[in-house]
Write an enzyme that holds these catalytic residues in place. Structure first.
Site, PDB file in Angstrom:
ATOM      1  N   GLU A 228       1.060  -0.803  -0.340  1.00 15.44           N
ATOM      2  CA  GLU A 228       0.419  -0.208   0.246  1.00 15.44           C
ATOM      3  C   GLU A 228       0.770   1.327  -0.255  1.00 15.44           C
ATOM      4  O   GLU A 228       1.575   0.993   0.615  1.00 15.44           O
ATOM      5  CB  GLU A 228      -0.914   0.220   1.350  1.00 15.44           C
ATOM      6  CG  GLU A 228      -2.290  -1.106   1.237  1.00 15.44           C
ATOM      7  CD  GLU A 228      -3.363  -1.239   0.447  1.00 15.44           C
ATOM      8  OE1 GLU A 228      -3.033  -0.223  -0.143  1.00 15.44           O
ATOM      9  OE2 GLU A 228      -3.789  -1.693   0.297  1.00 15.44           O
ATOM     10  N   CYS A 262      -2.301   9.630   2.263  1.00 12.56           N
ATOM     11  CA  CYS A 262      -2.058   8.902   1.212  1.00 12.56           C
ATOM     12  C   CYS A 262      -3.246   8.839   0.079  1.00 12.56           C
ATOM     13  O   CYS A 262      -2.936   9.187  -1.357  1.00 12.56           O
ATOM     14  CB  CYS A 262      -1.692   7.066   1.428  1.00 12.56           C
ATOM     15  SG  CYS A 262      -3.115   6.326   1.991  1.00 12.56           S
TER      16      CYS A 262
HETATM   17  P1  NAP Z   1       8.213   5.077   4.663  1.00 10.81           P
HETATM   18  O1  NAP Z   1       9.622   6.449   4.456  1.00 10.81           O
HETATM   19  O2  NAP Z   1       8.152   4.608   3.276  1.00 10.81           O
HETATM   20  O3  NAP Z   1       7.668   4.161   5.562  1.00 10.81           O
HETATM   21  C1  NAP Z   1       7.380   3.113   6.224  1.00 10.81           C
HETATM   22  C2  NAP Z   1       7.599   1.860   7.036  1.00 10.81           C
HETATM   23  O4  NAP Z   1       8.484   1.583   6.037  1.00 10.81           O
HETATM   24  C3  NAP Z   1       8.081   2.696   8.545  1.00 10.81           C
HETATM   25  O5  NAP Z   1       8.423   2.007   8.776  1.00 10.81           O
HETATM   26  C4  NAP Z   1       9.846   3.104   7.388  1.00 10.81           C
HETATM   27  O6  NAP Z   1      10.747   2.692   8.623  1.00 10.81           O
HETATM   28  C5  NAP Z   1      10.260   1.500   6.289  1.00 10.81           C
HETATM   29  N1  NAP Z   1      10.890   2.162   5.696  1.00 10.81           N
HETATM   30  C6  NAP Z   1      11.060   3.363   5.455  1.00 10.81           C
HETATM   31  N2  NAP Z   1      12.014   2.786   4.030  1.00 10.81           N
HETATM   32  C7  NAP Z   1      12.974   1.177   4.116  1.00 10.81           C
HETATM   33  C8  NAP Z   1      13.173   0.432   3.872  1.00 10.81           C
HETATM   34  N3  NAP Z   1      14.119   1.027   2.569  1.00 10.81           N
HETATM   35  N4  NAP Z   1      13.207  -1.111   3.238  1.00 10.81           N
HETATM   36  C9  NAP Z   1      12.790  -0.997   4.278  1.00 10.81           C
HETATM   37  N5  NAP Z   1      12.070  -0.389   5.448  1.00 10.81           N
HETATM   38  C10 NAP Z   1      11.721   0.795   5.059  1.00 10.81           C
HETATM   39  O7  NAP Z   1       7.064   6.598   4.380  1.00 10.81           O
HETATM   40  P2  NAP Z   1       5.861   6.956   5.493  1.00 10.81           P
HETATM   41  O8  NAP Z   1       6.939   8.565   5.932  1.00 10.81           O
HETATM   42  O9  NAP Z   1       5.977   6.514   6.841  1.00 10.81           O
HETATM   43  O10 NAP Z   1       5.187   7.251   4.969  1.00 10.81           O
HETATM   44  C11 NAP Z   1       4.505   7.842   4.406  1.00 10.81           C
HETATM   45  C12 NAP Z   1       4.134   7.049   2.910  1.00 10.81           C
HETATM   46  O11 NAP Z   1       3.200   6.197   3.370  1.00 10.81           O
HETATM   47  C13 NAP Z   1       3.799   8.094   1.762  1.00 10.81           C
HETATM   48  O12 NAP Z   1       4.143   7.870   0.936  1.00 10.81           O
HETATM   49  C14 NAP Z   1       1.950   7.658   1.711  1.00 10.81           C
HETATM   50  O13 NAP Z   1       1.486   7.739   1.042  1.00 10.81           O
HETATM   51  C15 NAP Z   1       2.610   6.360   2.344  1.00 10.81           C
HETATM   52  N6  NAP Z   1       1.051   6.408   2.251  1.00 10.81           N
HETATM   53  C16 NAP Z   1       0.193   5.207   2.234  1.00 10.81           C
HETATM   54  C17 NAP Z   1      -1.351   4.035   2.590  1.00 10.81           C
HETATM   55  C18 NAP Z   1      -1.901   3.496   1.298  1.00 10.81           C
HETATM   56  O14 NAP Z   1      -2.135   2.916   1.909  1.00 10.81           O
HETATM   57  N7  NAP Z   1      -0.892   3.297   0.535  1.00 10.81           N
HETATM   58  C19 NAP Z   1      -0.993   4.732   3.718  1.00 10.81           C
HETATM   59  C20 NAP Z   1      -0.686   5.050   4.487  1.00 10.81           C
HETATM   60  C21 NAP Z   1       0.199   5.887   3.923  1.00 10.81           C
HETATM   61  P3  NAP Z   1      11.165   3.440   8.923  1.00 10.81           P
HETATM   62  O15 NAP Z   1      10.932   4.907   9.985  1.00 10.81           O
HETATM   63  O16 NAP Z   1      12.265   3.024   9.808  1.00 10.81           O
HETATM   64  O17 NAP Z   1      12.452   4.784   8.320  1.00 10.81           O
END
Ligand code: NAP
Length: 473
Positions: A228, A262
């Protein structure tokens, strides 16, 4: 290594957590695996009782849970409370419906009997984002647990308090020891955990960049994933739309959760004939938003969750303005303590600008003009993302036809995109794959098992035959 929670409204450190060492991670995986062997045998009714207790616990502790989330990631307090109520609803929804969603399905074939069963997979690793710190986890966990799986959570590092709170909620509601564990680890540890044989499958909600890493690691380990990811949802306003209603809903959709959703509408694609009028109404509504202390019940827009996220948003706005976007409202960070950013409306946005091409995760609305409905749909689809979409028109039949041409996991006509346990949720393109919620979500982490039963006693000897329906793979 330590992980910190920082109050984004004050920039003060709230708590510091020691990251798990390898031994602690391994112990949690052992517990989750052992719990799975017992939990998979429990009847649906028992699992449903547990989820109803989780729902009751969430409601009973709503005030403190909401306050903690607001302190940790800056969401306006009223929205934190609403998030907790939604979590409770989702638990009850799956408590009520999981048995029917996962009941054996008879299929008529040449067998004496044949059917499809939905069996749990094992321990599911959930990698989750901070923006809805309880909802994102419960959205996945309620169906996964009802299906008989157990779970380990790697939450976003800036909401470790919420991650531990969710583990506590499950434990105190009576989930067997180890069936839901929080792992305090940085993102860099995720690949190693995915490769661990005790993990059966992975779900990630987060950015497309994280999606690429997680999917690649899961691919190497041949494990099922649901992704997601981000979105840049279009909000199309056609010339026959109810402009006042559209502008009001546009503001709700774009600025809710301080723009960090998102499925927030991000690109407002408006028919030329009504574009100026829509921009005026949108900017007037957005200018009325109350920005401030997220613990204040009157606040509608709080700080962004982290300083680096505000910097990324500033860069996107600045670059778009340099490329010709017109600032109608806001357009700058708010001076002083906290990661606040002014509610912003950009007009004259065009497809090459970051405000169009990239996901803007904050209170920034980008308005783009379209000649007609055909160009509006083409602009909507001119994005790497395909999560949700919105379409405003008084002609519902035309709306339905246009919806089929929009490349996204959902289209909301004369409304705003919102998740609902009864409807599937997910995206296409760089917004990910797989679905959460509804019957589709609960089946993602199951083994869809075919059972074929012949006659109890063979009535005729085996002989060669040419029935194509009986050939083997
Ligand atoms: P993010 O930086 O991608 O982080 C999400 C999760 O992934 C965190 O637990 C993060 O851990 C981990 N993570 C980050 N980079 C990683 C990697 N290279 N390998 C493995 N794990 C990794 O996103 P965010 O800033 O928390 O959230 C915002 C994003 O989420 C936006 O793009 C938003 O649109 C999306 N989102 C999508 C949905 C949906 O349902 N489609 C819902 C909500 C949010 P750390 O914090 O420890 O880095």
């Amino acid at each position: 290594m330590s992980i910190q929670s920082i109050n984004p409204a004050t920039e003060e450190v709230i708590a510091t957590f020691a990251a798990f060492g390898e031994g602690q991670v391994s112990e949690a995986l052992d517990q989750a695996r052992a719990a799975f062997q017992r939990w998979r045998q429990t009847p649906f009714a028992e699992r449903a009782d547990l989820l109803r207790r989780v729902a009751a616990y969430l409601r009973h502790h709503s005030a403190e849970l909401a306050r903690d989330a607001t302190l940790e990631m800056g969401k306006p307090i009223v929205e934190s409370e609403a998030e907790i109520e939604k979590c409770a609803w989702n638990c009850e929804f799956y408590a009520d419906n999981a048995a029917a969603f996962l009941a054996d399905e008879p299929v008529v074939t040449n067998a004496a009997a044949s059917y499809v069963s939905y069996l749990p997979l094992g321990v599911v690793l959930a990698v989750m984002p901070w923006n809805f710190p309880y909802w994102q986890v419960i959205r996945f966990a309620a169906p996964a647990l009802m299906a008989g799986n157990t779970a380990v959570l790697k939450h976003a590092s800036n909401v470790t308090g919420a991650a531990l709170a969710i583990e506590r909620v499950f434990r105190e509601a009576g989930l067997p020891e180890g069936a839901f564990r929080t792992l305090i680890v940085p993102g860099s540890e995720v690949e190693r955990i995915i490769a661990d044989p005790r993990i059966a499958a992975v779900t990630l909600t987060g950015s497309d960049a994280a999606g690429v890493s997680v999917a690649a690691a899961a691919g190497r380990a041949l494990k099922k994933t649901v992704l997601e990811l981000g979105g840049s949802d279009p909000f199309i306003v056609l010339e026959d739309a109810d402009l006042d209603a559209a502008a009001r809903m546009a503001v709700r959709s774009r600025y809710q959760n301080t723009g960090q959703s998102c499925i927030a509408a991000k690109r407002f694609i408006v028919a030329d004939a009504v574009a100026e009028s829509f921009v005026e109404k949108l900017a007037a509504e957005a200018a009325r938003l109350r920005v401030g202390d997220p613990l204040d019940r009157e606040t509608q827009v709080g700080p962004l969750a982290r300083g680096d996220l505000r910097e990324a948003l500033e860069r996107q706005v600045r670059a778009s303005v340099e490329m010709g976007a017109r600032v109608v409202l806001g357009g700058t960070p708010i001076a002083g303590k906290g990661y606040f950013y002014a509610p912003t409306v950009l007009a004259d946005v065009t497809p090459e600008m970051p405000a169009f091409r990239e996901e803007t995760f904050g209170p920034v609305a980008a308005v783009i003009r379209a000649r007609d409905a055909a160009e509006a749909v083409a602009l909507a689809n001119d994005s790497p993302y395909g999560l949700g979409g919105n379409l405003w028109t008084r002609d519902i039949q035309r709306g339905r036809e246009l919806a089929r041409r929009i490349e996204s996991g959902g289209v909301f006509i004369n409304g705003m995109t919102a998740s609902d346990p009864r409807l599937p949720f997910g995206g296409v393109k760089r917004s990910g794959y797989g679905r959460e919620l509804s019957v589709f979500g609960i089946r993602e982490f199951t083994n869809i098992q075919t059972v074929w039963i012949g006659p109890a006693a063979a009535s005729a000897p085996m002989k060669a035959h040419s029935d194509p329906r009986a050939t083997t793979e």
